[in-house]
Design an enzyme around this catalytic site. Structure first.
Site, PDB file in Angstrom:
ATOM      1  N   HIS A 110      16.794 -21.436   6.678  1.00  0.00           N
ATOM      2  CA  HIS A 110      15.549 -22.072   7.113  1.00  0.00           C
ATOM      3  C   HIS A 110      15.723 -23.577   6.953  1.00  0.00           C
ATOM      4  O   HIS A 110      14.949 -24.258   6.280  1.00  0.00           O
ATOM      5  CB  HIS A 110      14.353 -21.552   6.308  1.00  0.00           C
ATOM      6  CG  HIS A 110      13.228 -21.094   7.183  1.00  0.00           C
ATOM      7  ND1 HIS A 110      11.907 -21.388   6.958  1.00  0.00           N
ATOM      8  CD2 HIS A 110      13.234 -20.368   8.321  1.00  0.00           C
ATOM      9  CE1 HIS A 110      11.151 -20.851   7.893  1.00  0.00           C
ATOM     10  NE2 HIS A 110      11.938 -20.220   8.730  1.00  0.00           N
ATOM     11  N   ASN A 111      16.764 -24.084   7.633  1.00  0.00           N
ATOM     12  CA  ASN A 111      17.199 -25.457   7.422  1.00  0.00           C
ATOM     13  C   ASN A 111      16.282 -26.494   8.062  1.00  0.00           C
ATOM     14  O   ASN A 111      15.776 -27.402   7.388  1.00  0.00           O
ATOM     15  CB  ASN A 111      18.621 -25.626   7.962  1.00  0.00           C
ATOM     16  CG  ASN A 111      19.607 -24.681   7.310  1.00  0.00           C
ATOM     17  OD1 ASN A 111      19.399 -24.227   6.189  1.00  0.00           O
ATOM     18  ND2 ASN A 111      20.682 -24.370   8.009  1.00  0.00           N
ATOM     19  N   HIS A 112      16.073 -26.385   9.366  1.00  0.00           N
ATOM     20  CA  HIS A 112      15.245 -27.375  10.049  1.00  0.00           C
ATOM     21  C   HIS A 112      13.831 -27.434   9.482  1.00  0.00           C
ATOM     22  O   HIS A 112      13.315 -28.522   9.198  1.00  0.00           O
ATOM     23  CB  HIS A 112      15.200 -27.077  11.552  1.00  0.00           C
ATOM     24  CG  HIS A 112      16.412 -27.538  12.307  1.00  0.00           C
ATOM     25  ND1 HIS A 112      17.697 -27.376  11.827  1.00  0.00           N
ATOM     26  CD2 HIS A 112      16.540 -28.144  13.522  1.00  0.00           C
ATOM     27  CE1 HIS A 112      18.552 -27.880  12.702  1.00  0.00           C
ATOM     28  NE2 HIS A 112      17.877 -28.344  13.742  1.00  0.00           N
TER      29      HIS A 112
ATOM     30  N   GLN B 279       3.480 -16.528  10.026  1.00  0.00           N
ATOM     31  CA  GLN B 279       4.148 -15.766   8.970  1.00  0.00           C
ATOM     32  C   GLN B 279       3.406 -14.481   8.608  1.00  0.00           C
ATOM     33  O   GLN B 279       2.290 -14.231   9.056  1.00  0.00           O
ATOM     34  CB  GLN B 279       4.268 -16.634   7.719  1.00  0.00           C
ATOM     35  CG  GLN B 279       5.383 -17.646   7.796  1.00  0.00           C
ATOM     36  CD  GLN B 279       6.746 -17.018   7.641  1.00  0.00           C
ATOM     37  OE1 GLN B 279       7.145 -16.594   6.565  1.00  0.00           O
ATOM     38  NE2 GLN B 279       7.483 -16.957   8.737  1.00  0.00           N
TER      39      GLN B 279
ATOM     40  N   SER C 238      23.451 -20.811  11.918  1.00  0.00           N
ATOM     41  CA  SER C 238      22.516 -21.931  12.027  1.00  0.00           C
ATOM     42  C   SER C 238      23.285 -23.134  12.569  1.00  0.00           C
ATOM     43  O   SER C 238      24.081 -23.743  11.842  1.00  0.00           O
ATOM     44  CB  SER C 238      21.904 -22.258  10.659  1.00  0.00           C
ATOM     45  OG  SER C 238      21.119 -23.432  10.734  1.00  0.00           O
TER      46      SER C 238
ATOM     47  N   HIS D  14      19.183 -19.598  18.018  1.00  0.00           N
ATOM     48  CA  HIS D  14      18.702 -18.896  16.832  1.00  0.00           C
ATOM     49  C   HIS D  14      18.553 -17.402  17.079  1.00  0.00           C
ATOM     50  O   HIS D  14      18.840 -16.587  16.198  1.00  0.00           O
ATOM     51  CB  HIS D  14      17.353 -19.497  16.399  1.00  0.00           C
ATOM     52  CG  HIS D  14      16.835 -18.970  15.109  1.00  0.00           C
ATOM     53  ND1 HIS D  14      17.311 -19.397  13.893  1.00  0.00           N
ATOM     54  CD2 HIS D  14      15.872 -18.052  14.830  1.00  0.00           C
ATOM     55  CE1 HIS D  14      16.672 -18.766  12.925  1.00  0.00           C
ATOM     56  NE2 HIS D  14      15.793 -17.944  13.465  1.00  0.00           N
TER      57      HIS D  14
ATOM     58  N   GLU E 288       5.146 -18.111  15.741  1.00  0.00           N
ATOM     59  CA  GLU E 288       5.839 -17.444  14.634  1.00  0.00           C
ATOM     60  C   GLU E 288       5.016 -17.465  13.352  1.00  0.00           C
ATOM     61  O   GLU E 288       5.533 -17.746  12.258  1.00  0.00           O
ATOM     62  CB  GLU E 288       7.216 -18.059  14.438  1.00  0.00           C
ATOM     63  CG  GLU E 288       8.102 -17.871  15.657  1.00  0.00           C
ATOM     64  CD  GLU E 288       9.458 -18.557  15.546  1.00  0.00           C
ATOM     65  OE1 GLU E 288       9.828 -18.974  14.432  1.00  0.00           O
ATOM     66  OE2 GLU E 288      10.139 -18.686  16.582  1.00  0.00           O
TER      67      GLU E 288
ATOM     68  N   GLU F 247      19.872 -15.447   5.489  1.00  0.00           N
ATOM     69  CA  GLU F 247      19.279 -16.257   6.559  1.00  0.00           C
ATOM     70  C   GLU F 247      19.278 -17.730   6.169  1.00  0.00           C
ATOM     71  O   GLU F 247      19.620 -18.101   5.048  1.00  0.00           O
ATOM     72  CB  GLU F 247      17.835 -15.800   6.831  1.00  0.00           C
ATOM     73  CG  GLU F 247      17.682 -14.882   8.036  1.00  0.00           C
ATOM     74  CD  GLU F 247      17.703 -15.624   9.365  1.00  0.00           C
ATOM     75  OE1 GLU F 247      17.960 -16.844   9.371  1.00  0.00           O
ATOM     76  OE2 GLU F 247      17.463 -14.988  10.394  1.00  0.00           O
TER      77      GLU F 247
ATOM     78  N   GLN G 146       6.084 -22.694  10.139  1.00  0.00           N
ATOM     79  CA  GLN G 146       5.060 -21.720   9.806  1.00  0.00           C
ATOM     80  C   GLN G 146       4.386 -22.055   8.468  1.00  0.00           C
ATOM     81  O   GLN G 146       4.916 -22.813   7.663  1.00  0.00           O
ATOM     82  CB  GLN G 146       5.673 -20.321   9.726  1.00  0.00           C
ATOM     83  CG  GLN G 146       6.478 -19.927  10.945  1.00  0.00           C
ATOM     84  CD  GLN G 146       7.960 -20.197  10.777  1.00  0.00           C
ATOM     85  OE1 GLN G 146       8.379 -21.145  10.144  1.00  0.00           O
ATOM     86  NE2 GLN G 146       8.762 -19.332  11.372  1.00  0.00           N
TER      87      GLN G 146
END
Length: 763
Positions: free
Chosen positions: A109-111, A337, A567, A59, A335, A107, A259
């Site tokens: 944010h799949n997983h 937010q 990704s 990543h 991480e 970007e 997050q």
């Protein structure tokens, strides 16, 4: 250097190192941990191990993809900033003697969205707008290409993901007051275990006011300032979590790596940052600013300092935390937010802290939120962390952030399918009107309005054409200016299952076509490359083929890629990967927003034309899916497409086009129906179609359907451009669509068939 808590790498077997990594929640391989220990000349501390785990994850490091991405064109007349910073910037135009740029980031944010869909998708929006904000820009729009699994079972996790991810996107975007102007949506069983939530954001900035994602050249001794939410355990291990295969057995740990969003705090931080921008510009300061995303404080501070040629010295005890007693590795790499990092000269630090903490009262908005100095930029190129009065990390910063590289095996694969599918479609199509209705009600064609009605697409009053009216969204972002920007996305998973290379080329083509159909000239591209495990040769070969397809298309259309994301590991523990999914966004610009073209049919008595050659291939189309036809994707001629795009823009400029739509899912008849549904006179403007060939009616590859009041001049202009143009029918004052075989259906019936499928899911 504190040695307590070090990982004993020296003298261990690979198996022992793997068990040690698993014990500490590390995704680093045994060979990588050995490299770290050998280079440091000692065993790494636990904090160092977690820092490398994040920074060397796929990543963050792009270790198996970066060398292939170099094939993409990244320069051009429109490019102000290409790939390499938090966002790219393309030129919009001049207004009142000042040159404006459109900032764009893309970007995934799949997983996180598969595991905790509401929070995962919401934080995807939160992260992408930070990428744009950190370039010194005003955030003006977001978009959301989405891919979900089968949703027919009302109690399934797939349906929960599809509903909750959309809720998360709308809740966050609406709360921060940013219009959602573009996106697309596909469903496929191969997204059952791995949804794709891609996000795009646009910003507006004057070129001289761009802020860069690196410490300025004279920044030694400057302060590193952390801004935002108090650091907490959420998102710890997020970067490495996004770089491994999802396994249901790890569900609890996976949820902990996601997050927690706070859009209301973000709203205040955004507005406070705008105030800081104004202050710094008044002072004439050059500074560094960066989104605090993957890798947490460590990742952001290391990258912003390393990119400027410096090191960093950070005191983790200064970090504002949500709860006492957090381990140093959690503070460093977590991480959490809604956080950002500034690199600031001494003379402005106190005022910047005052703006965030006192003027915009961050500590009163959320528990222990604030701006705080946490460290210093150093001349020595070391990355040093302190905690509890001791050094818990001290490494060469370039070794930490440098581009490690995985040379993985791949093969050049051609599509195994060669038939066009035209004959099979002709044999199976039967009653064309019934096929037409089935196409309109297909999951990949039916109305997305039940979904996007949850989004505010007109907030701030700058939206010219929201996604409810057309495929590309259009904004006029500058007050008292006629300059406009268009945004569209594309990436068809049905195509990706057949041929990753050609699917990527089609994604570039269709994203550009949507922008052109709105009357805008394409000026830049972004990509998000969503694939399976790079250590699986088949999956990695698809990735490489897709990158080469993107490069081929971009060179052919003379367009640069200015931003993007990779990704990988989008596969389940069973080995099922998502279809090859190169998702592309295209940014287009307009000199005068009054020239925008909306897709709705305007009047009865107009002529309808198809621009483009069409062809005889039906592989990957909706109608091929309906009839189970296994066929190849259509070949692409980017030179001809570039010419057709120029022709359509010239026709729009000369006032010859009343309505236009790029041909995509469902083909010409689906495009015609949607143009009729979008008519300001619906349902009182219908059409008669003169084409009879099933391939011509349902082929999806390239081209446009346009409405014109002056067929002669349009044909003459097409001859000048040597563009392909075919008469397909005319508009009528009847609320029906009549096909060449004499069958007809009311627009009301067609609309209900098109509108119904997603109502149950999205209400």
């Amino acid at each position: 250097m504190r040695t307590l808590g070090s990982l004993p790498i020296a003298g261990c077997s690979d198996g022992e190192i793997r068990r040690l990594a698993q014990q500490h929640g590390l995704a680093l391989r045994a060979d990588e941990l050995r490299t770290i220990a050998d280079t440091l000349g000692r065993d790494p501390t636990v904090v160092e191990a977690h820092a490398f785990d994040a920074q060397w994850s796929e990543h963050c490091s792009y270790k198996s993809s970066r060398h292939h991405l170099k094939k993409l064109p990244t320069t051009g007349e429109s490019v102000i900033i290409g790939p390499g910073e938090d966002s790219g910037v393309v030129a919009l135009g001049e207004h009142n003697g000042e040159r404006y740029g459109i900032v764009v980031a893309h970007e995934s944010h799949n997983h996180p969205s598969q595991v905790v869909p509401f929070e995962g998708a919401a934080t995807g929006i939160g992260g992408i707008v930070r990428d744009v904000l950190c370039m010194g820009a005003e955030i003006i729009a977001v978009a959301d290409p989405l891919r979900f699994g089968r949703i027919d079972d009302t109690g399934s996790h797939q349906r929960y993901v599809a509903q909750s991810a959309v809720d998360g996107i709308s809740a966050y975007g609406n709360a921060i007051g940013v219009p959602n102007i573009a996106g697309d949506l596909y469903f496929d069983e191969r997204f059952d275990d791995n949804c794709l939530v891609n996000v795009v954001s646009l910003g507006l900035v004057k070129e001289p006011e761009i802020i860069h994602s690196h410490a300025p050249h004279d920044a030694a001794g400057w302060s590193i300032v952390l801004v935002g939410k108090a650091t907490d355990p959420s998102g710890f291990g997020g970067a490495s979590f996004s770089s491994v295969t999802l396994d249901a057995a790890d569900e609890a740990a996976n949820k902990g790596a996601v997050q927690v969003p706070d859009p209301f705090l973000k709203n205040v931080i955004i507005r406070a940052s705008y105030r800081v921008f104004a202050y710094l510009r008044e002072r004439g300061c050059t500074v560094g600013f960066k989104d605090l995303g993957a890798g947490g404080i460590m990742g952001c501070s290391a990258e912003i300092c390393s990119a400027g040629g410096f090191g960093a010295d950070i005191d983790l005890d200064r970090v504002n935390v949500a709860i006492p007693g957090l381990r140093p590795e959690v503070i460093a790499v977590g991480e959490t937010q809604e956080r950002l990092i500034w690199v600031l000269p001494p003379g402005v630090v106190d005022d910047v802290l005052r703006i965030y903490n006192d003027e915009f009262t961050l500590p009163l908005i959320a528990h222990n939120a604030r701006a705080v100095v946490i460290g210093t930029v150093t001349e020595a190129k070391r990355y040093v962390l302190h905690h509890g009065g001791e050094r818990v990390m001290d490494v060469d910063i370039d070794f930490l952030t440098g581009s490690i590289r995985d040379e993985l095996p791949f093969v050049h694969k051609a599509s195994t399918v060669t038939e066009s599918g035209a004959q099979a479609l002709g044999e199976r199509a039967g009653d064309l009107m019934n096929v037409f209705v089935d196409v309109l009600s297909h999951r990949d064609v039916c109305s997305r309005e039940p979904l996007y009605q949850r989004y505010d697409s007109v907030v701030r009053g700058r939206t010219v054409m929201p996604r409810s009216q057309g495929v590309a969204g259009v904004l006029a972002p500058i007050d008292d200016s006629v300059l406009a920007v268009a945004l569209a996305v594309a990436g068809n998973p049905r195509y990706g299952k057949i041929d990753a290379h050609h699917a990527a080329r089609h994604a570039v083509s269709f994203a550009c076509a949507q922008v052109v159909a709105a009357g805008a000239a394409p000026v830049g591209l972004t990509d998000c490359l969503n694939f399976g495990n790079p250590r699986n040769t088949d999956h990695y070969s698809e990735f490489v083929a897709a990158v080469e397809g993107l490069a081929h298309a971009a060179h052919g259309l003379h367009l640069p890629f200015v931003s993007g994301n990779v990704s990988l590991y989008n596969e389940s523990s069973s080995g099922t990967a998502v279809p090859a999914s190169a998702i592309v966004s295209c940014i287009g610009t307009m000199r005068n927003v009054e020239g925008v073209i909306t897709p709705g049919l305007k009047r009865a008595g107009s002529e309808l034309f198809r621009i483009g050659t069409g062809g005889s291939h039906v592989g990957g189309t909706v109608v091929a899916d309906l009839f189970g036809i296994d066929a190849a994707l259509a070949p692409i001629d980017e030179g001809r497409e570039r010419n057709d795009n120029a022709f359509l823009l010239a026709a729009i400029d000369r006032g010859l086009v009343r309505a236009a739509r790029a041909l995509g899912d469902g083909g010409l008849l689906a495009a015609l129906a949607q143009m009729a549904f979008a008519s300001p006179h619906f349902p009182n403007v219908g059409a008669v179609v003169t084409l009879a060939s099933p391939v011509a009616l349902f082929n999806e590859y390239g081209g446009y359907l346009v409405e014109t009041d002056d067929a002669r001049r349009l044909r003459d202009l097409a001859a000048e451009f040597e563009a392909g143009i075919t008469s397909v029918g005319r508009t009528t004052p009847s609320p029906t669509i009549v096909l060449a075989d004499g069958t007809e259906a009311s627009l009301d019936h067609l609309y209900r068939s098109w509108r119904a499928p997603l109502v149950e899911v999205y209400g």
